[in-house]
Write an enzyme that holds these catalytic residues in place. Sequence first.
Site, PDB file in Angstrom:
ATOM      1  N   TYR A   1      20.139 -32.435 -70.489  1.00  0.00           N
ATOM      2  CA  TYR A   1      20.906 -33.592 -71.369  1.00  0.00           C
ATOM      3  C   TYR A   1      21.949 -34.355 -70.215  1.00  0.00           C
ATOM      4  CZ  TYR A   1      20.567 -31.676 -75.970  1.00  0.00           C
ATOM      5  OH  TYR A   1      20.009 -31.201 -76.963  1.00  0.00           O
TER       6      TYR A   1
ATOM      7  N   LYS B   1      12.873 -20.343 -69.653  1.00  0.00           N
ATOM      8  CA  LYS B   1      11.242 -20.676 -69.441  1.00  0.00           C
ATOM      9  C   LYS B   1      10.891 -20.380 -67.875  1.00  0.00           C
ATOM     10  CE  LYS B   1       7.242 -21.299 -71.430  1.00  0.00           C
ATOM     11  NZ  LYS B   1       6.689 -20.308 -72.271  1.00  0.00           N
TER      12      LYS B   1
ATOM     13  N   ASP C   1      10.108 -19.010 -76.020  1.00  0.00           N
ATOM     14  CA  ASP C   1       9.215 -18.918 -77.021  1.00  0.00           C
ATOM     15  C   ASP C   1       9.256 -17.608 -77.895  1.00  0.00           C
ATOM     16  OD1 ASP C   1       7.932 -17.747 -74.584  1.00  0.00           O
ATOM     17  OD2 ASP C   1       6.179 -18.842 -74.957  1.00  0.00           O
TER      18      ASP C   1
ATOM     19  N   ASP D   1      20.412 -26.154 -78.467  1.00  0.00           N
ATOM     20  CA  ASP D   1      20.412 -26.968 -79.322  1.00  0.00           C
ATOM     21  C   ASP D   1      19.348 -26.468 -80.563  1.00  0.00           C
ATOM     22  OD1 ASP D   1      20.868 -29.219 -80.666  1.00  0.00           O
ATOM     23  OD2 ASP D   1      18.960 -30.170 -80.082  1.00  0.00           O
TER      24      ASP D   1
ATOM     25  N   ASP E   1      19.665 -24.546 -84.420  1.00  0.00           N
ATOM     26  CA  ASP E   1      19.410 -25.120 -85.889  1.00  0.00           C
ATOM     27  C   ASP E   1      18.440 -23.915 -86.386  1.00  0.00           C
ATOM     28  OD1 ASP E   1      20.462 -27.598 -85.525  1.00  0.00           O
ATOM     29  OD2 ASP E   1      18.758 -28.688 -86.320  1.00  0.00           O
TER      30      ASP E   1
HETATM   31  C1  IPM Z   1      23.944 -31.231 -81.722  1.00  0.00           C
HETATM   32  C2  IPM Z   1      23.196 -32.566 -81.670  1.00  0.00           C
HETATM   33  C3  IPM Z   1      23.265 -33.114 -80.383  1.00  0.00           C
HETATM   34  C4  IPM Z   1      22.730 -32.306 -79.256  1.00  0.00           C
HETATM   35  C5  IPM Z   1      22.591 -34.580 -80.321  1.00  0.00           C
HETATM   36  C6  IPM Z   1      23.309 -35.546 -81.522  1.00  0.00           C
HETATM   37  C7  IPM Z   1      22.974 -35.275 -78.987  1.00  0.00           C
HETATM   38  O1  IPM Z   1      21.621 -32.029 -82.082  1.00  0.00           O
HETATM   39  O2  IPM Z   1      25.254 -31.089 -81.452  1.00  0.00           O
HETATM   40  O3  IPM Z   1      23.330 -30.121 -81.840  1.00  0.00           O
HETATM   41  O4  IPM Z   1      21.568 -32.127 -79.189  1.00  0.00           O
HETATM   42  O5  IPM Z   1      23.437 -31.738 -78.751  1.00  0.00           O
HETATM   43 MN    MN Z   2      21.433 -30.163 -82.603  1.00  0.00          MN
END
Ligand code: IPM
Ligand code: MN
Length: 359
Positions: free
Chosen positions: A138, A194, A227, A251, A255
């Site tokens: 990032y 990784k 993985d 990240d 999710d």
């Molecule tokens: C998060 C989002 C951000 C990230 C994006 C919007 C840049 O996905 O906060 O999880 O990848 O950190």
């Molecule tokens: Mn995210």
Amino acid sequence: MTDPQRSRRIAVIPGDGIGPEVIGQALRVLSALDLPITTTSFPWSAEHWLATGETLPQGAAAMLAQQFDAILFGALGDPRVPDQVVARDVLLGLRFQLDLYINLRPIELLDDRLTPLRGKRCEDIRITVFRENTEGIYAGVGGTFRRGTPDEIAINEDINTRKGVERIQRAAFSFARDLGRRLGRPARLCMTDKSNAMPQAHGLWQRVFAELRAEYPDVAAQHLYIDVCAMEMVRAPERFDVIVTNNLFGDILTDLGAALCGGLGLAPSGNIHPGRCSLFEPVHGSAPDIAGRGVANPLGAILSLAMLLDHIGESRAAGRVRHAVTHVVRSGQTTPDLGGTLSTSACGDAVLAALSELR
Ligand code: IPM
Ligand code: MN
Ligand code: NAD
């Protein structure tokens, strides 16, 4: 942040899409708590950029650090903004400029019914993810060459510094040590990378991990490649108490973790530098597919407010908010993403009612 008598100041950045909808409910909860806290809203968003050309103004990060105890953030992301420049400048800009190196993302199942994993229960899914938040891929180091031609080269470098890797792993180890004391057994911490495919960059993660593991013998530390870690989170989430990883992997895993607990609408997060002005936001984005329809789940934003309250020393209020949200979830007073029929504001009403009933 040290004077308990002083009124606290919170900056609010509602942002785009469902950001303002869910933050509106979090602010209702905040005002019902009746704490000595003032809020100030900032307009940074796609709409603001379209009107003024401004993303994050010069000096904004320093101003926030000086004048506010914390930031409550909705979401940024709008199809009218090419390249998502607003989200990058504002969200990544604040993470980097305020040096918010810990992205703390709890993965916690609040009701057995919400997990898609067969046979798993609340006690099986309780993982705290420490995501590195100021470097990695990032960092924006890279570029394009011969852009738009058949010979184009496109590069993003994975930046890993000794300081950055050590401080996020140390934060996770130290959290795991405290957690182990509360649990009465060594907490299980997993560092995931990784390093088999990226021995240079992620070899640094391995070397730091070996040092800290020796320093924290009371933590049950293990390593998994990313993985396998993703697979194990789905197959046997009870293996994990704490996960520490880099920016990109964190990240993605969070999710995934949100999906194990009912979805993105319920997942909170903190972008933290201990002792400094830090930023709290739901894990989800601006959800353009449901924005403006009044159906967004506000609970992730409300739980992010609870994390913010913990950060500024209002732990009792934070506990009350979590308790109210858990009650609302278990009694099915939810938006459609969690199987309920309530609107965003009716779900907010349910949290307010639970807050006043569960004193
Ligand atoms: C998060 C989002 C951000 C990230 C994006 C919007 C840049 O996905 O906060 O999880 O990848 O950190
Ligand atoms: Mn995210
Ligand atoms: P998203 O998180 O916005 O949405 C993914 C899916 O989850 C969508 O179907 C959405 O409707 C659903 N969802 C998300 N939050 C919900 C909620 N509170 N209640 C009910 N359903 C919810 O991810 P995306 O679609 O990939 O991204 C949309 C935009 O948001 C993009 O511009 C992206 O870059 C941005 N984004 C911003 C942040 C942030 O500001 N922290 C985080 C992630 C994505």
